[in-house]
Write a protein that holds these residues in place. Structure first.
Motif, PDB file in Angstrom:
ATOM      1  N   LEU A 178      39.770  40.760  33.902  1.00  0.00           N
ATOM      2  CA  LEU A 178      39.550  40.498  35.289  1.00  0.00           C
ATOM      3  C   LEU A 178      40.126  41.285  36.339  1.00  0.00           C
ATOM      4  N   SER A 179      41.187  42.159  35.534  1.00  0.00           N
ATOM      5  CA  SER A 179      41.895  43.194  36.376  1.00  0.00           C
ATOM      6  C   SER A 179      41.118  44.418  37.021  1.00  0.00           C
ATOM      7  N   ALA A 180      40.033  44.528  36.289  1.00  0.00           N
ATOM      8  CA  ALA A 180      39.002  45.493  36.844  1.00  0.00           C
ATOM      9  C   ALA A 180      38.494  45.197  38.238  1.00  0.00           C
ATOM     10  N   PRO A 181      37.848  44.021  38.358  1.00  0.00           N
ATOM     11  CA  PRO A 181      37.051  43.827  39.604  1.00  0.00           C
ATOM     12  C   PRO A 181      38.507  43.422  40.739  1.00  0.00           C
ATOM     13  N   ILE A 182      39.544  42.896  40.396  1.00  0.00           N
ATOM     14  CA  ILE A 182      40.576  42.596  41.282  1.00  0.00           C
ATOM     15  C   ILE A 182      41.066  44.012  41.638  1.00  0.00           C
ATOM     16  N   GLY A 183      41.451  45.020  40.838  1.00  0.00           N
ATOM     17  CA  GLY A 183      41.718  46.382  41.330  1.00  0.00           C
ATOM     18  C   GLY A 183      40.841  47.009  42.288  1.00  0.00           C
TER      19      GLY A 183
END
Length: 443
Positions: A178-183
């Motif tokens: 999930l860190s990819a879309p949040i970033g």
């Protein structure tokens, strides 16, 4: 597992120390590990998305004004790829740091290096001020970003995979991604705000620098959040019990190179799609002046939410049909998406927005299960280092050159070249999954 811990004093298996370690291990909850993974990876993705967006909106004018816009973007995307080339070297270097000192020392040095290299870009003089030195400094900072990112591997994704309940492994694997879309959400929203609020002159003069300053602060926060987890007794013991400690880089490459590359190619379709829906559309649409920059950024921010939704679905799906089956199925969907790519990107604003949002959704479905899909092939004591190198080479082979290749080929041969690029990634993924299945059956 061996009945003793020779590297920690050879405590017998049934000693009080070992019993205490087992109790400490029991307190490490998968949800807590997942939070650590999300926090740590979000800062890293933010840094890289800030750079990627700048390759399309800023660097052609600031650092490559001697070239036309197309070649300025191609030069910027060439520099973009350098971090992914440097990443495996950073992994090898910092694995040695960890063996000599500690995981906390390694992580502190890596994240400060990552934040400093990113913040250093905020102070870059323009090409008109110092000439080629400006490009040289950008190259240096980008390579340092890659080395630092390789060094920031903390093993938490592997620990998460080993501690997740058997019937929830797909769900917890998704949480770590999930860190990819949040970033991207944070980076895209920040650029949208600055581009909307400032004149074009102010944005190019100083506004673009602000996200690079923010990156350093985010990395400091992420550092302390991750140290709070990885240096505690509970996590240290859990890592040791799972044998998640570094081994020699040459050893892992020599003895497990085939597993590393099978793992990297198994996720190739997802990683190829990654930068084709996040960075490439921005450069292609801006280059053709097809719609305003802010409209593209808004579509990509909506797409990031679609990516999160896709990841949630992938977690639920993987726990029903299996992670490798999910990955193969999503590769087939990416192939369909590749076939309609020219029609969407060539279809005006609505088609381009559909490409971005559908692409982000497909990215969530596939990338949600891309990490560690075949790292179970590694023996336990090799998984820490093996998973790190598998991730490095997946990014290098699948994503490093995607914006450069897609933009260059599409301008020369048309959008059908983007379809061909994605389809090649799909074929590699399906072939790698088939090879992996054959090896598993043989064993």
């Amino acid at each position: 597992m061996s009945s003793t811990y020779p590297e920690h004093g050879g405590a017998p298996e049934h000693s009080a120390e070992h019993i205490g370690r087992l109790h400490a291990h029991a307190r490490v909850a998968p949800g807590e590990i997942a939070v650590g993974v999300i926090i740590g990876r979000t800062s890293e993705h933010f840094d890289f998305f800030v750079f990627g967006i700048s390759c399309a909106l800023v660097f052609p004018q600031v650092l490559f004004p001697f070239a036309d816009t197309l070649h300025g973007m191609l030069y910027a995307f060439t520099v973009f790829s350098l971090a992914f080339i440097a990443r495996p070297f950073g992994t090898a270097l910092f694995m040695d740091f960890q063996r000599r000192w500690s995981r906390g020392t390694k992580l502190t040095i890596a994240l400060f290096l990552l934040g400093s290299a990113t913040a250093g870009m905020a102070f870059l003089p323009s090409y008109r001020q110092i000439g080629d030195w400006a490009i040289g400094l950008l190259v240096l900072f980008r390579i340092l970003q890659g080395i630092a990112l390789g060094g920031s591997w903390d093993g938490l994704p592997s620990l998460l995979a080993l501690n997740a309940p058997p019937d929830k492994r797909g769900w917890y694997a998704m949480l770590g991604q999930l860190s990819a879309p949040i970033g991207f959400l944070v980076a895209g929203a920040l650029f949208l705000f600055l581009h909307e609020s400032l004149s074009d002159e102010d944005f190019i003069d100083w506004g673009w620098r602000y996200p690079f300053f923010v990156a350093f602060a985010i990395n400091v926060v992420a550092l302390f959040a991750r140290l709070r987890l990885v240096v505690t007794e509970e996590y240290t013991v859990a890592m040791e019990e799972r044998e998640l400690e570094p081994v020699g880089s040459l050893t892992i490459l020599r003895t497990q190179g085939y597993n590393i590359f099978i793992g990297a190619f198994a996720a190739l379709a997802s990683y190829a799609l990654f930068h084709l829906v996040t960075i490439f559309p921005l450069s292609w649409i801006v280059l053709g002046s097809m719609q305003p920059v802010n409209s593209v950024l808004i579509a990509e921010i909506i797409g990031a939410f679609a990516c999160i939704l896709g990841m949630i679905i992938s977690g639920l799906l993987a726990d029903r049909v299996g992670r490798r089956t999910t990955l193969g199925t999503m590769a087939a969907l990416i192939a369909i998406f590749a076939l309609i790519t020219p029609w969407l990107l060539g279809g005006g604003k609505w088609g381009q927005d559909a490409f971005i949002i559908l692409g982000f959704g497909g990215l969530g479905l596939s990338y949600g299960q891309a990490a560690g899909s075949v790292t179970s092939n590694f023996e336990m004591h090799l998984r820490y280092t093996g998973a790190a190198f598998t991730t490095d080479f997946a990014w290098l082979i699948g994503a490093a050159f995607a914006p450069l290749v897609a933009l260059g080929l599409s301008m020369r041969f048309g959008l059908v070249a983007v379809s061909a690029y994605l389809l090649s990634g799909v074929l590699c993924t399906l072939l790698a999954l088939r090879v992996n299945r054959a090896l598993a059956l043989r064993e």
